[in-house]
Motif scaffolding. Structure first.
Motif, PDB file in Angstrom:
ATOM      1  N   ASN A 195      21.687  41.208 -71.027  1.00  4.85           N
ATOM      2  CA  ASN A 195      20.564  42.150 -70.929  1.00  4.85           C
ATOM      3  C   ASN A 195      20.688  42.880 -69.597  1.00  4.85           C
ATOM      4  OD1 ASN A 195      19.494  41.249 -73.316  1.00  4.85           O
ATOM      5  ND2 ASN A 195      18.163  39.750 -72.333  1.00  4.85           N
ATOM      6  N   VAL A 196      20.250  44.132 -69.567  1.00  2.00           N
ATOM      7  CA  VAL A 196      20.420  44.877 -68.315  1.00  2.00           C
ATOM      8  C   VAL A 196      19.092  45.091 -67.586  1.00  2.00           C
ATOM      9  CG1 VAL A 196      22.514  46.041 -69.112  1.00  2.00           C
ATOM     10  CG2 VAL A 196      20.310  47.182 -69.378  1.00  2.00           C
ATOM     11  N   GLY A 197      19.205  45.262 -66.265  1.00  2.00           N
ATOM     12  CA  GLY A 197      18.042  45.513 -65.423  1.00  2.00           C
ATOM     13  C   GLY A 197      17.772  47.007 -65.292  1.00  2.00           C
ATOM     14  N   ASP A 198      16.869  47.347 -64.386  1.00  2.00           N
ATOM     15  CA  ASP A 198      16.419  48.738 -64.243  1.00  2.00           C
ATOM     16  C   ASP A 198      17.546  49.726 -63.956  1.00  2.00           C
ATOM     17  OD1 ASP A 198      13.879  47.935 -64.668  1.00  2.00           O
ATOM     18  OD2 ASP A 198      13.211  48.100 -62.585  1.00  2.00           O
ATOM     19  N   GLU A 199      18.573  49.282 -63.247  1.00  2.00           N
ATOM     20  CA  GLU A 199      19.632  50.219 -62.848  1.00  2.00           C
ATOM     21  C   GLU A 199      20.883  50.084 -63.716  1.00  2.00           C
ATOM     22  OE1 GLU A 199      20.132  50.006 -58.588  1.00  2.00           O
ATOM     23  OE2 GLU A 199      18.146  50.859 -58.272  1.00  2.00           O
ATOM     24  N   GLY A 200      20.747  49.418 -64.861  1.00  3.05           N
ATOM     25  CA  GLY A 200      21.864  49.346 -65.801  1.00  3.05           C
ATOM     26  C   GLY A 200      22.818  48.188 -65.563  1.00  3.05           C
ATOM     27  N   GLY A 201      22.634  47.474 -64.458  1.00  2.00           N
ATOM     28  CA  GLY A 201      23.469  46.296 -64.208  1.00  2.00           C
ATOM     29  C   GLY A 201      22.959  45.134 -65.046  1.00  2.00           C
ATOM     30  N   PHE A 202      23.810  44.139 -65.251  1.00  2.00           N
ATOM     31  CA  PHE A 202      23.378  42.971 -66.018  1.00  2.00           C
ATOM     32  C   PHE A 202      22.408  42.153 -65.176  1.00  2.00           C
ATOM     33  CE2 PHE A 202      27.721  44.056 -67.474  1.00  2.00           C
ATOM     34  CZ  PHE A 202      27.358  44.486 -68.747  1.00  2.00           C
ATOM     35  N   LYS A 378      25.360  56.081 -54.488  1.00  2.00           N
ATOM     36  CA  LYS A 378      25.019  54.892 -55.271  1.00  2.00           C
ATOM     37  C   LYS A 378      24.054  55.332 -56.353  1.00  2.00           C
ATOM     38  CE  LYS A 378      21.339  51.840 -53.546  1.00  2.00           C
ATOM     39  NZ  LYS A 378      20.932  50.538 -53.074  1.00  2.00           N
ATOM     40  N   ALA A 379      24.474  55.139 -57.601  1.00  2.00           N
ATOM     41  CA  ALA A 379      23.669  55.639 -58.718  1.00  2.00           C
ATOM     42  C   ALA A 379      23.604  54.639 -59.864  1.00  2.00           C
ATOM     43  CB  ALA A 379      24.208  56.981 -59.194  1.00  2.00           C
ATOM     44  N   GLY A 380      23.703  53.337 -59.518  1.00  2.77           N
ATOM     45  CA  GLY A 380      23.534  52.314 -60.546  1.00  2.77           C
ATOM     46  C   GLY A 380      24.809  51.998 -61.291  1.00  2.77           C
ATOM     47  N   ALA A 381      24.635  51.323 -62.435  1.00  4.81           N
ATOM     48  CA  ALA A 381      25.782  50.897 -63.239  1.00  4.81           C
ATOM     49  C   ALA A 381      26.398  52.092 -63.958  1.00  4.81           C
ATOM     50  CB  ALA A 381      25.310  49.862 -64.258  1.00  4.81           C
ATOM     51  N   PRO A 382      27.626  51.904 -64.479  1.00  5.85           N
ATOM     52  CA  PRO A 382      28.192  52.973 -65.318  1.00  5.85           C
ATOM     53  C   PRO A 382      27.638  52.859 -66.736  1.00  5.85           C
ATOM     54  CG  PRO A 382      29.797  51.212 -65.035  1.00  5.85           C
ATOM     55  CD  PRO A 382      28.578  50.809 -64.263  1.00  5.85           C
ATOM     56  N   ALA A 383      26.319  52.733 -66.847  1.00  8.50           N
ATOM     57  CA  ALA A 383      25.643  52.595 -68.144  1.00  8.50           C
ATOM     58  C   ALA A 383      24.180  52.968 -67.966  1.00  8.50           C
ATOM     59  CB  ALA A 383      25.733  51.156 -68.643  1.00  8.50           C
ATOM     60  N   ARG A 384      23.491  53.295 -69.056  1.00 10.95           N
ATOM     61  CA  ARG A 384      22.116  53.822 -69.098  1.00 10.95           C
ATOM     62  C   ARG A 384      22.169  55.309 -68.747  1.00 10.95           C
ATOM     63  NH1 ARG A 384      16.995  50.154 -67.904  1.00 10.95           N
ATOM     64  NH2 ARG A 384      16.133  52.246 -67.871  1.00 10.95           N
ATOM     65  N   GLY A 385      21.624  56.098 -69.642  1.00  9.67           N
ATOM     66  CA  GLY A 385      21.751  57.552 -69.536  1.00  9.67           C
ATOM     67  C   GLY A 385      21.361  58.158 -68.208  1.00  9.67           C
ATOM     68  N   GLU A 386      20.270  57.642 -67.616  1.00 11.37           N
ATOM     69  CA  GLU A 386      19.819  58.263 -66.357  1.00 11.37           C
ATOM     70  C   GLU A 386      20.783  57.952 -65.210  1.00 11.37           C
ATOM     71  OE1 GLU A 386      18.535  55.669 -67.773  1.00 11.37           O
ATOM     72  OE2 GLU A 386      18.108  54.150 -66.261  1.00 11.37           O
ATOM     73  N   ARG A 387      21.608  56.899 -65.352  1.00 16.07           N
ATOM     74  CA  ARG A 387      22.626  56.577 -64.328  1.00 16.07           C
ATOM     75  C   ARG A 387      23.904  57.364 -64.620  1.00 16.07           C
ATOM     76  NH1 ARG A 387      18.606  54.391 -61.428  1.00 16.07           N
ATOM     77  NH2 ARG A 387      17.199  53.872 -63.118  1.00 16.07           N
ATOM     78  N   THR A 388      24.355  57.310 -65.885  1.00 17.18           N
ATOM     79  CA  THR A 388      25.602  58.011 -66.225  1.00 17.18           C
ATOM     80  C   THR A 388      25.437  59.521 -66.027  1.00 17.18           C
ATOM     81  OG1 THR A 388      24.981  58.025 -68.550  1.00 17.18           O
ATOM     82  CG2 THR A 388      26.435  56.250 -67.829  1.00 17.18           C
ATOM     83  N   ALA A 389      24.208  60.036 -66.130  1.00 13.19           N
ATOM     84  CA  ALA A 389      23.983  61.476 -65.899  1.00 13.19           C
ATOM     85  C   ALA A 389      24.552  61.869 -64.533  1.00 13.19           C
ATOM     86  CB  ALA A 389      22.493  61.797 -65.960  1.00 13.19           C
ATOM     87  N   LYS A 390      24.339  61.008 -63.516  1.00 15.32           N
ATOM     88  CA  LYS A 390      24.807  61.335 -62.149  1.00 15.32           C
ATOM     89  C   LYS A 390      26.331  61.279 -62.091  1.00 15.32           C
ATOM     90  CE  LYS A 390      20.374  60.533 -61.265  1.00 15.32           C
ATOM     91  NZ  LYS A 390      19.424  60.595 -62.377  1.00 15.32           N
ATOM     92  N   TYR A 391      26.908  60.204 -62.633  1.00 12.97           N
ATOM     93  CA  TYR A 391      28.371  60.062 -62.580  1.00 12.97           C
ATOM     94  C   TYR A 391      29.054  61.136 -63.435  1.00 12.97           C
ATOM     95  CZ  TYR A 391      27.247  55.520 -60.478  1.00 12.97           C
ATOM     96  OH  TYR A 391      26.755  54.530 -59.661  1.00 12.97           O
ATOM     97  N   ASN A 392      28.477  61.415 -64.593  1.00 12.28           N
ATOM     98  CA  ASN A 392      29.093  62.424 -65.467  1.00 12.28           C
ATOM     99  C   ASN A 392      29.080  63.808 -64.823  1.00 12.28           C
ATOM    100  OD1 ASN A 392      29.605  60.472 -67.340  1.00 12.28           O
ATOM    101  ND2 ASN A 392      27.811  60.904 -68.610  1.00 12.28           N
ATOM    102  N   GLU A 393      27.997  64.099 -64.091  1.00 13.11           N
ATOM    103  CA  GLU A 393      27.943  65.391 -63.395  1.00 13.11           C
ATOM    104  C   GLU A 393      29.043  65.459 -62.326  1.00 13.11           C
ATOM    105  OE1 GLU A 393      26.242  67.778 -64.470  1.00 13.11           O
ATOM    106  OE2 GLU A 393      25.877  69.222 -62.867  1.00 13.11           O
TER     107      GLU A 393
END
Ligand code: PGA
Ligand code: ZN
Length: 414
Positions: A195-202, A378-393
């Motif tokens: 299960n993941v936490g708020d920032e997409g990490g396990f 630092k933008a969280g895990a490489p998972a969860r849309g609101e985190r990947t939005a930063k890395y993808n940009e």
């Protein structure tokens, strides 16, 4: 200009602002923290019953009825003047009258509208021709503390893929490690561990700091990136400090400052840790000085400095840290956050541009990191849309730049 409420990644309302200028449009949204520093600029919430007291209608009204009309006729290219105007309109030390959520969403939307009116990318508008370097990502892959429902005292366990020639290769490594970590956790701790936490990490049911670090080291090895990916921690120690007893509750023990520093020394000896954020509680400036001297890695001030130029100036003079987390909403304007990155550069400190645990799809910080020339994000895990939005940009910016540079170890090389 128009303000509205939208939902953030935790399902709470937050402020979004649209800015229209003669030749441009910009839209931005305020993020929200959960483990905040006590000196942060104030996020204005309505109280009462709606949204469990977390409504932002007052802040939205301030955008539509106070800030908007006051900015009419100003030029979106004059970011500094606009930010200073909002600071003046607010008139308080911590932006509590209009709300830092109202002000920051406007400030970021103005920058986007200005870039749009010039038909240039936002990172270019913020940094000009010098905006060429992609930051090293710090990805939070195991969540603890205030961000997860487990017993880990340390809030964030991050991987730092640095020994790569581009941001995209670093992100690929992070994604692979994330999936090896997932299999490791599932096998060792059972299905609920993934299960993941708020920032997409396990958020596995771990109790000991070393359990989390062992899991990361294992995943990095399995993925074949040993030596090329380092580790970073955000202790967020204020949040496991018992003020009355003057002790830190961690790993089933009660430690004083000395005990906690010794624990960090042992962890740094045994694991490839390159930085620790908020290693001690936010009032302990003396302890932070000691940490800089003894730990000999990047000691990052987040709750300690709250992206406040005055506090950062003092901290640089006194040697209280050697790196600063930069969260635009902690201070409330793009201008002040930019100033903090500049101050860090001049002092040979590292600046890490950061998301909040409550985020939106907004990618402002990706552009801000490249534009300001900060060596890390630092933008969280490489998972969860609101985190990947930063890395993808950042992937898109890398592609657009053509032959970009990657910051590699610029973050932790002291
Ligand atoms: P927050 O925490 O966004 O919940 O305040 C992030 C951090 O401490 O870095
Ligand atoms: Zn932090």
């Amino acid at each position: 200009m128009r303000g509205r409420w939208i939902l953030d990644s935790r399902g709470n309302p937050t402020v979004e602002v649209d800015v229209y200028t003669e030749g441009g449009f910009g839209r931005a949204a305020a993020p929200a923290g959960a483990s905040k520093g006590s000196k942060e600029a104030l996020e204005l919430r309505d109280g009462g019953n709606a949204f469990m007291g977390k409504g932002v209608l007052k802040a939205v009204r301030n955008v539509n009825e106070v800030i908007g009309p006051s900015l009419v006729g100003m030029d979106s290219l004059d970011q500094k003047e606009i930010d200073m105007k909002m600071i003046e309109l607010d008139g308080t030390e911590n932006k509590s009258k209009l709300g830092a959520n109202a002000i920051v969403a406007t400030s970021m939307a103005v920058a986007k509208a200005a870039a749009d009116s010039l038909s240039v990318p936002l990172y270019y508008h913020l940094g000009g021709a010098l905006a060429q370097t992609l930051p090293t990502p710090l990805l939070n892959v195991i969540n603890g503390g205030a961000h997860a429902g487990n017993e880990l005292a340390i809030q964030e366990f991050m991987i730092v893929p640095w020994d790569f020639s581009s941001f995209s290769e670093a992100l690929q490594a992070a994604s692979e490690i994330y999936h090896y970590l997932k299999s490791y956790l599932k096998e060792k701790y059972g299905k609920s561990a993934i299960n993941v936490g708020d920032e997409g990490g396990f958020a596995p049911p771990m109790r000991q700091t070393r359990e989390a670090l062992d899991a990361l080291v294992n995943a990095i090895k399995k993925a074949g990136y040993e030596g090329r990916v380092a580790l970073a921690l955000d202790a967020a120690a204020t949040h496991f400090y018992d003020q009355e007893k003057g002790v830190y509750r961690i790993d089933g023990k009660e430690l004083d400052r000395e005990g906690l520093l010794e624990l960090y020394e042992e962890l740094i000896r045994d694991y490839p840790i390159v930085s620790i954020e908020d290693p001690l509680h936010e009032e302990d400036w003396e302890g932070f000085k000691e940490a800089v001297k003894r730990l000999k890695i990047r000691v990052v001030g987040d709750d300690l400095l709250v992206t406040n130029p005055k506090l950062v100036k003092k901290a640089i003079e006194e040697g209280v840290a050697n790196a600063v987390l930069v969260k635009v909403n902690q201070v409330g304007t793009v201008t002040e956050a930019y100033e903090v990155v500049d101050m860090a550069k001049r002092a040979s400190w590292a600046a890490i541009v950061s998301h909040r645990s409550g985020e939106t799809e907004d990618t402002f910080i990706s552009h801000f990191a490249v534009g300001s020339g900060a060596p890390a994000i630092k933008a969280g895990a490489p998972a969860r849309g609101e985190r990947t939005a930063k890395y993808n940009e950042l992937l898109r910016i890398e592609e657009e730049l053509g032959r970009p540079k990657f910051a590699r170890d610029a973050y932790f090389r002291t």
